[in-house]
Scaffold this motif. Structure first.
Motif, short mmCIF file in Angstrom:
data_model
loop_
_atom_site.label_atom_id
_atom_site.label_comp_id
_atom_site.label_asym_id
_atom_site.label_seq_id
_atom_site.Cartn_x
_atom_site.Cartn_y
_atom_site.Cartn_z
N ASN A 365 0.80 -1.22 0.00
CA ASN A 365 0.00 0.00 0.00
C ASN A 365 0.84 1.28 0.00
OD1 ASN A 365 -2.64 -1.10 -0.06
ND2 ASN A 365 -2.46 -1.67 2.10
N LEU A 366 1.98 1.26 0.66
CA LEU A 366 2.81 2.47 0.70
C LEU A 366 3.35 2.78 -0.70
CD1 LEU A 366 4.04 4.72 2.37
CD2 LEU A 366 5.97 3.20 2.89
N ASP A 367 3.86 1.77 -1.37
CA ASP A 367 4.36 1.95 -2.74
C ASP A 367 3.24 2.44 -3.65
OD1 ASP A 367 5.87 1.88 -5.04
OD2 ASP A 367 5.80 -0.30 -5.26
N PHE A 368 2.06 1.87 -3.48
CA PHE A 368 0.90 2.28 -4.29
C PHE A 368 0.58 3.75 -4.06
CE2 PHE A 368 -3.85 2.68 -4.02
CZ PHE A 368 -4.08 2.79 -5.38
N LEU A 369 0.50 4.17 -2.80
CA LEU A 369 0.18 5.57 -2.49
C LEU A 369 1.23 6.52 -3.07
CD1 LEU A 369 -1.21 5.95 1.15
CD2 LEU A 369 -2.25 6.70 -1.00
N GLN A 370 2.48 6.14 -3.00
CA GLN A 370 3.54 6.98 -3.57
C GLN A 370 3.35 7.15 -5.08
OE1 GLN A 370 6.91 4.67 -2.30
NE2 GLN A 370 7.19 5.82 -0.39
N PHE A 380 -6.25 16.36 -4.53
CA PHE A 380 -6.58 16.01 -3.15
C PHE A 380 -6.80 14.51 -3.13
CE2 PHE A 380 -9.48 15.05 0.30
CZ PHE A 380 -9.00 15.81 1.35
N ILE A 381 -5.90 13.77 -2.46
CA ILE A 381 -5.95 12.31 -2.47
C ILE A 381 -6.53 11.82 -1.15
CG2 ILE A 381 -4.59 10.18 -2.57
CD1 ILE A 381 -2.59 11.65 -4.33
N LEU A 382 -7.59 11.03 -1.29
CA LEU A 382 -8.24 10.41 -0.14
C LEU A 382 -7.89 8.92 -0.15
CD1 LEU A 382 -10.26 10.83 2.22
CD2 LEU A 382 -12.08 10.25 0.60
N TYR A 383 -7.28 8.44 0.91
CA TYR A 383 -6.86 7.04 0.99
C TYR A 383 -7.91 6.22 1.71
CZ TYR A 383 -4.23 2.89 2.45
OH TYR A 383 -3.81 1.59 2.68
N ARG A 384 -8.29 5.11 1.10
CA ARG A 384 -9.29 4.22 1.69
C ARG A 384 -8.65 2.85 1.98
NH1 ARG A 384 -15.02 4.23 2.36
NH2 ARG A 384 -15.59 2.16 3.08
N PRO A 385 -8.36 2.51 3.26
CA PRO A 385 -7.78 1.21 3.56
C PRO A 385 -8.75 0.07 3.23
CG PRO A 385 -7.59 2.72 5.43
CD PRO A 385 -8.54 3.33 4.46
N HIS A 386 -8.20 -1.11 2.98
CA HIS A 386 -9.02 -2.28 2.69
C HIS A 386 -9.79 -2.69 3.95
CE1 HIS A 386 -10.07 -6.46 1.75
NE2 HIS A 386 -9.92 -6.12 0.48
N PRO A 387 -11.06 -3.09 3.84
CA PRO A 387 -11.84 -3.43 5.04
C PRO A 387 -11.30 -4.63 5.81
CG PRO A 387 -13.07 -3.92 3.01
CD PRO A 387 -11.89 -3.09 2.62
N ASP A 388 -10.72 -5.63 5.13
CA ASP A 388 -10.13 -6.75 5.86
C ASP A 388 -8.94 -6.29 6.70
OD1 ASP A 388 -11.91 -8.62 5.00
OD2 ASP A 388 -10.62 -9.49 3.45
N VAL A 389 -8.17 -5.33 6.18
CA VAL A 389 -7.05 -4.77 6.93
C VAL A 389 -7.58 -3.96 8.11
CG1 VAL A 389 -5.09 -3.18 6.82
CG2 VAL A 389 -5.53 -4.75 4.92
N GLN A 390 -8.59 -3.15 7.87
CA GLN A 390 -9.19 -2.35 8.95
C GLN A 390 -9.76 -3.23 10.05
OE1 GLN A 390 -7.87 0.81 8.55
NE2 GLN A 390 -9.82 1.43 9.42
N ALA A 391 -10.33 -4.39 9.64
CA ALA A 391 -10.94 -5.29 10.62
C ALA A 391 -9.91 -6.08 11.40
CB ALA A 391 -11.89 -6.25 9.92
N LYS A 395 -2.90 -8.39 6.35
CA LYS A 395 -1.75 -7.51 6.36
C LYS A 395 -1.96 -6.31 5.44
CE LYS A 395 1.57 -11.23 7.30
NZ LYS A 395 2.78 -11.93 6.80
N GLY A 396 -1.26 -5.22 5.74
CA GLY A 396 -1.31 -4.06 4.87
C GLY A 396 -1.57 -2.77 5.61
N HIS A 397 -1.57 -2.82 6.94
CA HIS A 397 -1.87 -1.62 7.71
C HIS A 397 -0.77 -0.57 7.55
CE1 HIS A 397 -3.23 0.96 10.92
NE2 HIS A 397 -2.02 0.90 11.46
N LEU A 398 -1.18 0.67 7.32
CA LEU A 398 -0.27 1.81 7.31
C LEU A 398 -0.60 2.71 8.49
CD1 LEU A 398 -0.21 2.94 3.56
CD2 LEU A 398 1.44 1.49 4.74
N THR A 399 0.41 3.21 9.14
CA THR A 399 0.15 4.21 10.17
C THR A 399 -0.43 5.45 9.52
OG1 THR A 399 2.33 5.24 10.00
CG2 THR A 399 2.12 3.35 11.51
N ASP A 400 -1.14 6.23 10.30
CA ASP A 400 -1.69 7.47 9.76
C ASP A 400 -0.59 8.36 9.21
OD1 ASP A 400 -4.13 6.54 10.48
OD2 ASP A 400 -4.50 8.01 12.07
N ALA A 401 0.53 8.40 9.90
CA ALA A 401 1.62 9.26 9.46
C ALA A 401 2.17 8.82 8.12
CB ALA A 401 2.73 9.26 10.52
N ALA A 402 2.31 7.50 7.92
CA ALA A 402 2.83 6.99 6.65
C ALA A 402 1.87 7.27 5.51
CB ALA A 402 3.10 5.49 6.77
N ALA A 403 0.58 7.09 5.78
CA ALA A 403 -0.41 7.33 4.72
C ALA A 403 -0.50 8.82 4.39
CB ALA A 403 -1.77 6.80 5.16
#
Length: 540
Positions: A365-370, A380-391, A395-403
């Motif tokens: 996800n970090l590479d993708f966002l970059q 204006f980019i709005l990032y939407r984490p995957h629901p399985d990751v949020q739940a 795997k794939g969690h990004l800290t708020d700071a990284a995102a």
């Protein structure tokens, strides 16, 4: 009299629920046109079309039918197929099962010896195979057609999913859908890698008219498929790659089974059983490194106007109902700036097979966002984490700071499809959200190579696949991806159904109840999520 158009004996389904036709006294009000007979011939339904398929024979004989024995003098007994009946068999031959597929057997036969009103004779008349009656004389095709019309009008027809009346053409179309579903399951010797909580649904999905493949270990399944000359059905992420490689090296067919694109409400990772699966005999839709059945459909087949129109109606219903793969979600949209281009970047599960095999070199996800930020420097980019990751399940969690180093905001609770339609563009790696956005007429930029890229409908960042490149309409894509490729199981009747039924069930909330397994899985996810956030807090 038994109706000619009969439903398969689906396991654990009341025959009265599955029935598409019921006998009536006298004749029903509907007529049967030549077009309906043509439709029947193409669909190959009627009689026990779901039955066994023994080796073909030259002559078919209904036991008890008087015969001229001289016709059979030079024939071996294994070239004569005997259909169960009343009385004595007047010729030696191979006894066939009571329920076998008449269309398969008649197709390879020279003639059938049976009464003119026999189901097999009526089918033979449609297929142009001679029918020899009890008097030893061939029955005129026109008479067989007339008898078939009479049989079809001696029934009333019903929609098995709603119980509403339908006409004979609609009944044939329903049986044709079931035939396509069952034929797609033939030759599966064993199934491996299916999670125990999915097996009841998978057993129903993979029933072929006689049996469902047994669930065994991958190694035992491989040997069973080898002995029987059949295929091994696997859930790719749960079967060792070495076993699949061994099967392919030994020439043992592999059918890969995965969730379809419309599923029951809730996440697979949360143990909600699927309402849709795909069974792919040549690959799997998310693997862009090789061919698959969906890609072949889009690259090679020409879809009829009727199918494309059906897809257009389905797409309109999906958009109107708000149905998505993940079902109902929260309401409310985040604040979006006015006068500035807005982009939604949809995150995924980092180790998902669709990312590894269809990510085109994007790593997480970090590479993708970059990459999204490089492509949209002023947006204006709005990032939407995957629901399985949020739940907390994957795997794939990004800290708020990284995102937020690359995105302007994070959203994780609103309605995804409302958000998709509120922004100027959607960026995805290989997420199904890109497909759902296309269905809703949104602009989609793709950084990977999902199944819907490469057909002229998306802005593709990755290099094109040489197997794709054909220009397709959105409704042709829907026809392939939502009608022809997947199988669906109605959560109410437990019958195989079309996508239209599944969309209506999802729109009306008709889904299986929440089980104790789902509750336990949800608690596990919350615990993982808490531990991840706690680790972030204590480690800065």
């Amino acid at each position: 009299m038994t109706p000619f158009l009969r439903s398969p004996p689906f396991p654990n389904v009341d025959p009265a629920v599955a029935a598409v036709s019921l006998p009536v006294d006298g004749r029903a009000a509907h007529g049967v046109t030549d077009a309906a007979l043509d439709q029947l011939r193409v669909a190959r339904v009627g009689g026990c079309f779901w039955g066994a398929r023994p080796d073909p024979v030259r002559r078919l004989v209904r036991v008890g039918t008087p015969l001229d024995a001289r016709v059979f003098v030079e024939m071996d007994s294994d070239q004569i197929g005997l259909l169960p009946g009343q009385g004595a068999a007047h010729v030696g031959g191979r006894m066939l099962p009571a329920d076998c597929d008449p269309w398969h057997m008649i197709e390879g036969a020279q003639a059938i010896h049976a009464g003119a009103e026999d189901d097999w004779s009526l089918i033979a008349g449609l297929m142009g195979v001679p029918v020899i009656g009890a008097d030893g004389v061939a029955v005129e095709p026109a008479r067989l057609h007339a008898l078939l019309r009479a049989r079809l009008t001696a029934a009333q027809y019903r929609d098995p999913f709603s119980g509403a009346p339908i006409n004979v053409s609609q009944a044939i179309a329903q049986l044709a859908d079931w035939r396509r579903h069952l034929d797609g399951n033939r030759g599966l010797s064993a199934a491996s890698g299916m999670a125990f909580w999915k097996r009841e649904a998978i057993r129903a999905f993979l029933w072929d008219g006689e049996r469902s493949p047994p669930f065994v270990s991958a190694r035992r399944g491989l040997r069973k498929a080898q002995r029987e000359g059949g295929a091994l059905a696997v859930w790719p992420s749960r079967v060792p790659a070495a076993i699949v490689a061994q099967a392919e090296a030994e020439g043992i067919p592999v059918a890969r089974v995965e969730d379809g694109f419309l599923r029951s409400r809730g996440l697979g990772a949360a143990l909600h059983p699927p309402g849709s699966i795909v069974v792919d005999r040549s690959g799997i839709y998310y693997n862009a490194l090789g061919p698959n059945d969906l890609e072949k459909l889009l690259a090679t087949q020409d879809f009829s106007p009727a199918l494309v129109e059906r897809a257009a109606r389905l797409r309109a219903r999906i958009c109107a109902s708000g149905v998505t793969k993940y079902g109902a979600q929260g309401v409310g949209l985040p604040a979006l700036p006015k006068g500035r281009r807005t982009v939604l970047a949809v995150g995924q599960v980092d180790d998902d097979l669709s990312v590894r095999l269809g990510g085109a070199g994007v790593v997480g996800n970090l590479d993708f966002l970059q990459r999204v930020r490089r492509a949209e420097p002023d947006a204006f980019i709005l990032y939407r984490p995957h629901p399985d990751v949020q739940a907390g399940h994957r795997k794939g969690h990004l800290t708020d700071a990284a995102a937020l180093a690359h995105a302007d905001a994070i959203d994780s609770g609103g309605s995804l499809m409302e958000l998709v339609q509120a922004v100027d563009a959607v960026h995805v790696l290989s997420s199904l959200t890109g497909f759902e956005a296309l269905i809703r007429g949104c602009a989609v930029t793709v950084h990977g190579m999902p199944f819907y890229a490469g057909w002229g409908l998306t802005h593709d960042v990755a290099p094109p696949s040489p197997r794709r490149g054909r220009q397709r309409t959105i409704d042709a894509l829907v026809a392939a991806a939502l009608i022809l490729y997947p199988r669906y199981l109605d959560p109410v009747t437990r019958l195989p159904c079309g996508p239209e039924v599944m969309v209506e069930r999802l729109a009306n909330g008709s889904t299986p109840p929440v089980t104790w397994l789902i509750r336990v899985r949800a608690m596990q996810g919350k615990l993982r999520r808490f531990m991840t956030l706690a680790a972030e807090f204590f480690h800065g």
